[in-house]
Motif scaffolding. Sequence first.
Motif, mmCIF file in Angstrom:
data_model
loop_
_atom_site.group_PDB
_atom_site.id
_atom_site.type_symbol
_atom_site.label_atom_id
_atom_site.label_comp_id
_atom_site.label_asym_id
_atom_site.label_seq_id
_atom_site.Cartn_x
_atom_site.Cartn_y
_atom_site.Cartn_z
ATOM 1 N N ASP A 75 13.979 0.066 9.987
ATOM 2 C CA ASP A 75 14.145 -1.189 9.854
ATOM 3 C C ASP A 75 13.128 -2.140 10.457
ATOM 4 O OD1 ASP A 75 16.464 -0.998 8.097
ATOM 5 O OD2 ASP A 75 17.807 -1.140 9.907
ATOM 6 N N GLU A 76 12.768 -1.620 11.744
ATOM 7 C CA GLU A 76 11.595 -2.307 12.192
ATOM 8 C C GLU A 76 10.360 -2.059 11.721
ATOM 9 O OE1 GLU A 76 13.846 0.079 13.762
ATOM 10 O OE2 GLU A 76 15.152 -1.034 15.437
ATOM 11 N N THR A 77 9.996 -0.708 11.435
ATOM 12 C CA THR A 77 8.753 -0.267 10.704
ATOM 13 C C THR A 77 8.662 -0.947 9.392
ATOM 14 O OG1 THR A 77 9.057 1.680 11.974
ATOM 15 C CG2 THR A 77 7.496 1.729 10.107
ATOM 16 N N LEU A 78 9.878 -1.062 8.669
ATOM 17 C CA LEU A 78 9.619 -1.850 7.499
ATOM 18 C C LEU A 78 9.120 -3.293 7.595
ATOM 19 C CD1 LEU A 78 12.761 -0.720 5.197
ATOM 20 C CD2 LEU A 78 10.364 -0.695 4.500
ATOM 21 N N THR A 79 9.846 -4.213 8.759
ATOM 22 C CA THR A 79 9.519 -5.318 8.934
ATOM 23 C C THR A 79 8.029 -5.423 9.231
ATOM 24 O OG1 THR A 79 11.940 -5.950 9.716
ATOM 25 C CG2 THR A 79 10.188 -7.443 10.471
ATOM 26 N N ARG A 80 7.461 -4.475 9.756
ATOM 27 C CA ARG A 80 6.075 -4.697 10.436
ATOM 28 C C ARG A 80 5.298 -4.316 9.120
ATOM 29 N NH1 ARG A 80 8.381 -0.838 14.533
ATOM 30 N NH2 ARG A 80 8.763 -2.336 16.335
ATOM 31 N N LEU A 81 5.687 -3.385 8.311
ATOM 32 C CA LEU A 81 4.950 -3.238 7.167
ATOM 33 C C LEU A 81 4.873 -4.269 6.093
ATOM 34 C CD1 LEU A 81 5.916 0.526 6.275
ATOM 35 C CD2 LEU A 81 3.505 -0.032 6.985
ATOM 36 N N THR A 82 5.635 -5.052 6.039
ATOM 37 C CA THR A 82 5.678 -6.425 5.213
ATOM 38 C C THR A 82 4.514 -7.210 5.462
ATOM 39 O OG1 THR A 82 7.180 -7.535 6.367
ATOM 40 C CG2 THR A 82 7.935 -6.271 4.556
ATOM 41 N N ALA A 83 3.845 -7.055 6.695
ATOM 42 C CA ALA A 83 2.729 -7.893 7.066
ATOM 43 C C ALA A 83 1.516 -7.433 6.378
ATOM 44 C CB ALA A 83 2.497 -7.729 8.476
ATOM 45 N N ILE A 84 1.531 -6.235 5.586
ATOM 46 C CA ILE A 84 0.520 -5.870 4.585
ATOM 47 C C ILE A 84 0.558 -6.397 3.259
ATOM 48 C CG2 ILE A 84 -0.873 -3.789 3.693
ATOM 49 C CD1 ILE A 84 0.301 -2.255 6.364
ATOM 50 N N PRO A 85 -0.172 -7.382 2.815
ATOM 51 C CA PRO A 85 -0.085 -7.781 1.480
ATOM 52 C C PRO A 85 -0.034 -6.944 0.343
ATOM 53 C CG PRO A 85 -1.804 -8.896 2.738
ATOM 54 C CD PRO A 85 -1.381 -7.749 3.536
#
Length: 157
Positions: free
Chosen positions: A80-90
Motif C-alpha cells: 500500500d505504501e509503495t503504491l502510494t509512492r509510485l503514483t507520484a510517477i505520472p
Amino acid sequence: MNGFDKLDLDLLRLIVEEPRAGVREYSRRLNIARNTAQARINKLENAGVVVTWRPQINLAPLGYGVMAFVHVHIAQNQVDETLTRLTAIPELIEANTVSGDGDLLCRFVSRDNAHFETVLRAVMKTEGVLRTRSEIVLNRHIWPRTIPIIEKMRSES
C-alpha cells in the motif's frame, strides 16, 4: 446471472459502444421509457459494472508512444505504501496487485526508450521497490474490450 437481465446487457452494450449517445437515445433504441433506461443505468453504476464514463485515450499521438508492463517486487508488507509512492510517477497509468511473478503489474508510458529508462529508474528509486522486470509493448493488437463478455452473458441468459 447476478441480477442482470438481457435488457441490462443490451443497455450495457450501447453504453460501451456509444457512451455519448445519452439516456434518451438509449431508451429510443431499446424501445423503453426514459425513466426505465435511467433506472437501469443507475443499477449498473451502483453495482460497480459501469465504473467510468471517461473516454479511452490513446497517448501515442500525444507523444507517449512507448508502453511497457513492469512487474514490481515490493518489500514485505509495504504494498500500500509503495503504491502510494509510485503514483507520484505520472507515466504510471495502471497498477494491479497480482499473483505470480512480482507483487504489482504496472503499465507505464513514455516518449521513447530513453525516457522509459528514466521512468524505470524512478520506479527503482521508490522506497519499498526491491526489483523490477519490464516488457515493452511492440504493438497493441486488441484494446481493452468488454463486448465479447457481454454477448456471451446475453447468449447464456
